[in-house]
Scaffold this motif. Structure first.
Motif, PDB file in Angstrom:
ATOM      1  N   PRO A  70       0.812  -1.225   0.000  1.00 29.64           N
ATOM      2  CA  PRO A  70       0.000   0.000   0.000  1.00 29.64           C
ATOM      3  C   PRO A  70       0.841   1.269   0.000  1.00 29.64           C
ATOM      4  O   PRO A  70       1.959   1.289   0.532  1.00 29.64           O
ATOM      5  N   VAL A  71       0.295   2.296  -0.625  1.00 28.97           N
ATOM      6  CA  VAL A  71       0.861   3.639  -0.591  1.00 28.97           C
ATOM      7  C   VAL A  71      -0.174   4.530   0.081  1.00 28.97           C
ATOM      8  O   VAL A  71      -1.360   4.466  -0.247  1.00 28.97           O
ATOM      9  N   SER A  72       0.252   5.349   1.021  1.00 31.44           N
ATOM     10  CA  SER A  72      -0.695   6.178   1.763  1.00 31.44           C
ATOM     11  C   SER A  72      -0.069   7.538   2.056  1.00 31.44           C
ATOM     12  O   SER A  72       1.001   7.618   2.654  1.00 31.44           O
ATOM     13  N   MET A  73      -0.738   8.606   1.649  1.00 34.34           N
ATOM     14  CA  MET A  73      -0.165   9.938   1.817  1.00 34.34           C
ATOM     15  C   MET A  73      -1.240  11.007   1.929  1.00 34.34           C
ATOM     16  O   MET A  73      -2.378  10.820   1.493  1.00 34.34           O
ATOM     17  N   THR A  74      -0.878  12.128   2.499  1.00 35.10           N
ATOM     18  CA  THR A  74      -1.665  13.353   2.417  1.00 35.10           C
ATOM     19  C   THR A  74      -0.800  14.408   1.750  1.00 35.10           C
ATOM     20  O   THR A  74       0.437  14.333   1.783  1.00 35.10           O
ATOM     21  N   ALA A  75      -1.431  15.392   1.145  1.00 34.95           N
ATOM     22  CA  ALA A  75      -0.696  16.460   0.469  1.00 34.95           C
ATOM     23  C   ALA A  75      -1.601  17.678   0.349  1.00 34.95           C
ATOM     24  O   ALA A  75      -2.810  17.604   0.567  1.00 34.95           O
ATOM     25  N   THR A  76      -0.985  18.794   0.005  1.00 35.15           N
ATOM     26  CA  THR A  76      -1.714  20.043  -0.222  1.00 35.15           C
ATOM     27  C   THR A  76      -1.667  20.367  -1.711  1.00 35.15           C
ATOM     28  O   THR A  76      -0.594  20.408  -2.310  1.00 35.15           O
ATOM     29  N   LEU A  77      -2.815  20.602  -2.306  1.00 37.91           N
ATOM     30  CA  LEU A  77      -2.872  20.942  -3.717  1.00 37.91           C
ATOM     31  C   LEU A  77      -2.446  22.394  -3.938  1.00 37.91           C
ATOM     32  O   LEU A  77      -2.834  23.288  -3.189  1.00 37.91           O
ATOM     33  N   ASP A  78      -1.632  22.604  -4.962  1.00 39.20           N
ATOM     34  CA  ASP A  78      -1.166  23.946  -5.291  1.00 39.20           C
ATOM     35  C   ASP A  78      -1.021  24.050  -6.807  1.00 39.20           C
ATOM     36  O   ASP A  78      -1.105  23.045  -7.524  1.00 39.20           O
ATOM     37  N   VAL A  79      -0.805  25.259  -7.296  1.00 45.02           N
ATOM     38  CA  VAL A  79      -0.692  25.508  -8.738  1.00 45.02           C
ATOM     39  C   VAL A  79       0.670  26.105  -9.042  1.00 45.02           C
ATOM     40  O   VAL A  79       1.139  27.009  -8.347  1.00 45.02           O
ATOM     41  N   GLU A  80       1.323  25.591 -10.084  1.00 45.53           N
ATOM     42  CA  GLU A  80       2.610  26.117 -10.530  1.00 45.53           C
ATOM     43  C   GLU A  80       2.459  26.647 -11.957  1.00 45.53           C
ATOM     44  O   GLU A  80       1.933  25.962 -12.830  1.00 45.53           O
ATOM     45  N   ARG A  81       2.903  27.866 -12.165  1.00 42.90           N
ATOM     46  CA  ARG A  81       2.874  28.517 -13.491  1.00 42.90           C
ATOM     47  C   ARG A  81       1.492  28.457 -14.140  1.00 42.90           C
ATOM     48  O   ARG A  81       1.354  28.387 -15.352  1.00 42.90           O
ATOM     49  N   ARG A  82       0.478  28.464 -13.304  1.00 40.54           N
ATOM     50  CA  ARG A  82      -0.915  28.519 -13.749  1.00 40.54           C
ATOM     51  C   ARG A  82      -1.360  27.300 -14.555  1.00 40.54           C
ATOM     52  O   ARG A  82      -2.489  27.292 -15.067  1.00 40.54           O
ATOM     53  N   ARG A  83      -0.545  26.289 -14.652  1.00 37.23           N
ATOM     54  CA  ARG A  83      -0.966  25.166 -15.491  1.00 37.23           C
ATOM     55  C   ARG A  83      -0.664  23.799 -14.887  1.00 37.23           C
ATOM     56  O   ARG A  83      -1.273  22.808 -15.292  1.00 37.23           O
TER      57      ARG A  83
ATOM     58  N   GLN B 237       1.864  19.315  -2.867  1.00 39.87           N
ATOM     59  CA  GLN B 237       2.901  19.862  -2.003  1.00 39.87           C
ATOM     60  C   GLN B 237       2.845  19.265  -0.595  1.00 39.87           C
ATOM     61  O   GLN B 237       1.811  18.777  -0.146  1.00 39.87           O
ATOM     62  N   ASN B 238       3.999  19.365   0.094  1.00 40.91           N
ATOM     63  CA  ASN B 238       4.091  18.954   1.506  1.00 40.91           C
ATOM     64  C   ASN B 238       3.519  17.558   1.733  1.00 40.91           C
ATOM     65  O   ASN B 238       2.768  17.317   2.689  1.00 40.91           O
TER      66      ASN B 238
ATOM     67  N   MET C 176      -6.593  26.559 -21.212  1.00 40.28           N
ATOM     68  CA  MET C 176      -7.019  26.899 -19.860  1.00 40.28           C
ATOM     69  C   MET C 176      -5.810  27.219 -18.980  1.00 40.28           C
ATOM     70  O   MET C 176      -4.750  26.594 -19.087  1.00 40.28           O
ATOM     71  N   ARG C 177      -5.995  28.194 -18.093  1.00 46.10           N
ATOM     72  CA  ARG C 177      -4.990  28.536 -17.090  1.00 46.10           C
ATOM     73  C   ARG C 177      -5.678  28.734 -15.743  1.00 46.10           C
ATOM     74  O   ARG C 177      -6.821  29.201 -15.680  1.00 46.10           O
ATOM     75  N   ILE C 178      -4.987  28.383 -14.653  1.00 44.08           N
ATOM     76  CA  ILE C 178      -5.573  28.415 -13.309  1.00 44.08           C
ATOM     77  C   ILE C 178      -4.940  29.524 -12.488  1.00 44.08           C
ATOM     78  O   ILE C 178      -3.713  29.639 -12.424  1.00 44.08           O
ATOM     79  N   ASN C 179      -5.774  30.333 -11.863  1.00 46.47           N
ATOM     80  CA  ASN C 179      -5.286  31.325 -10.911  1.00 46.47           C
ATOM     81  C   ASN C 179      -5.333  30.790  -9.481  1.00 46.47           C
ATOM     82  O   ASN C 179      -4.452  31.069  -8.669  1.00 46.47           O
ATOM     83  N   ARG C 180      -6.369  30.003  -9.166  1.00 43.03           N
ATOM     84  CA  ARG C 180      -6.483  29.443  -7.833  1.00 43.03           C
ATOM     85  C   ARG C 180      -7.348  28.199  -7.873  1.00 43.03           C
ATOM     86  O   ARG C 180      -8.123  27.986  -8.808  1.00 43.03           O
ATOM     87  N   LEU C 181      -7.202  27.386  -6.839  1.00 38.80           N
ATOM     88  CA  LEU C 181      -8.058  26.216  -6.688  1.00 38.80           C
ATOM     89  C   LEU C 181      -8.515  26.127  -5.245  1.00 38.80           C
ATOM     90  O   LEU C 181      -7.888  26.665  -4.337  1.00 38.80           O
ATOM     91  N   GLU C 182      -9.616  25.399  -5.036  1.00 38.63           N
ATOM     92  CA  GLU C 182     -10.184  25.313  -3.697  1.00 38.63           C
ATOM     93  C   GLU C 182     -10.993  24.032  -3.564  1.00 38.63           C
ATOM     94  O   GLU C 182     -11.777  23.684  -4.450  1.00 38.63           O
ATOM     95  N   THR C 183     -10.800  23.322  -2.462  1.00 42.26           N
ATOM     96  CA  THR C 183     -11.640  22.160  -2.167  1.00 42.26           C
ATOM     97  C   THR C 183     -12.861  22.630  -1.393  1.00 42.26           C
ATOM     98  O   THR C 183     -12.754  23.405  -0.444  1.00 42.26           O
ATOM     99  N   GLN C 184     -14.018  22.147  -1.836  1.00 38.87           N
ATOM    100  CA  GLN C 184     -15.281  22.447  -1.155  1.00 38.87           C
ATOM    101  C   GLN C 184     -16.053  21.147  -1.024  1.00 38.87           C
ATOM    102  O   GLN C 184     -16.684  20.692  -1.979  1.00 38.87           O
ATOM    103  N   GLY C 185     -15.985  20.535   0.145  1.00 39.10           N
ATOM    104  CA  GLY C 185     -16.629  19.236   0.328  1.00 39.10           C
ATOM    105  C   GLY C 185     -16.026  18.210  -0.606  1.00 39.10           C
ATOM    106  O   GLY C 185     -14.809  17.997  -0.625  1.00 39.10           O
TER     107      GLY C 185
END
Length: 266
Positions: free
Chosen positions: A177-190, A195-196, A239-248
């Motif tokens: 098994p592989v098990s991890m947590t991480a934080t989603l982030d955006v690099e160069r808008r694409r 992370q972490n 498409m290019r991303i400025n920000r992302l967000e988890t909602q539920g």
């Protein structure tokens, strides 16, 4: 060539100009070609006064879609974009097409669901990037043999956090098994980065934790190289991303789209 424009009617009291309704119809049909499947695609054109349309000038162009499938395997819950002023070739509309006189940009938002993301991990395009990997970090574990990750399951958490489980097979040990947590982030808008990343030992048998931790770190590297929007660009739309967000159980991207042409219009 006018077959796709049949059925145009003006709702009583709407005052909607025929040219705008025709443009709405042609645009809707063109945009549907971006997707393998769509539950609904709606287009709204704002042009005041409507006579400007004859010169190819539009104040704004708005599209919203639900239940979209991109490239057969990528499920999008919702997608919307709205442009600023747009310049088009009005004559192309009469031929059932839309041609832009110049590229335009739009504010865009895309909503993915947790289920849709997990379905994407099973797609052929993603599977190719998870299989038969040769990584120096895993040489001692795999004896130099390629490693493949499978049965990926992602869970969306608050504050842009995710939890990811997967499995891999080693020459002397199956279904590690592989098990991890991480934080989603955006690099160069694409690029989407994980992370972490942190190894989560609670989901792993104690006898396999040392091996699993090494595999988890390697898997995080694979994920960080995998999600690049340039691989998923729609026909004529970048498409290019400025920000992302988890909602539920949803992941929402906000950014912009550069529209160079409408699909099928060259």
């Amino acid at each position: 060539m006018f077959g796709g424009l049949s059925g145009l009617t003006t709702p009583p009291g709407s005052g909607t100009d025929f040219g705008e309704r025709m443009l709405n119809t042609v645009a809707s049909q063109s945009i549907r070609h971006l997707f393998t499947q769509s539950e609904s695609v709606e287009v709204a054109v704002r042009c005041f006064p409507s006579s400007k349309l004859l010169q190819g000038s539009i104040d704004s162009f708005k599209m919203s879609g639900r239940g979209l499938i991109i490239r057969k395997d990528f499920w999008v819950e919702e997608m919307s974009f709205e442009t600023d002023a747009v310049s088009i070739d009005f004559g192309s509309i009469l031929g059932g097409k839309i041609r832009l006189k110049q590229s335009t940009q739009a504010v865009a938002q895309v909503t993915l669901t947790e289920d849709g993301i997990n379905q994407a991990f099973q797609s052929e395009l993603v599977q190719k990037r998870l299989q038969n990997l040769t990584m120096p970090e895993l040489t001692n574990l795999s004896g130099g043999e390629p490693v493949s990750f499978r049965e990926v399951q992602l869970q969306l958490l608050p504050d842009n956090q995710v939890k990811i489980l997967a499995k891999t097979d080693l020459p002397n040990c199956d279904a590690v098994p592989v098990s991890m947590t991480a934080t989603l982030d955006v690099e160069r808008r694409r690029r989407i980065l994980f992370q972490n990343s942190q190894f989560e030992p609670e989901a792993v048998d104690e006898s396999l934790r040392a091996i699993s931790e090494i595999l988890t770190k390697a898997f995080a590297q694979v994920l960080n190289e995998m999600v690049d929007l340039d691989r998923f660009n729609l026909d004529g739309v970048m498409m290019r991303i400025n920000r992302l967000e988890t909602q539920g159980k949803k992941l929402i991207f906000s950014g912009y789209a550069q529209i160079d042409r409408f699909p099928g219009n060259g």
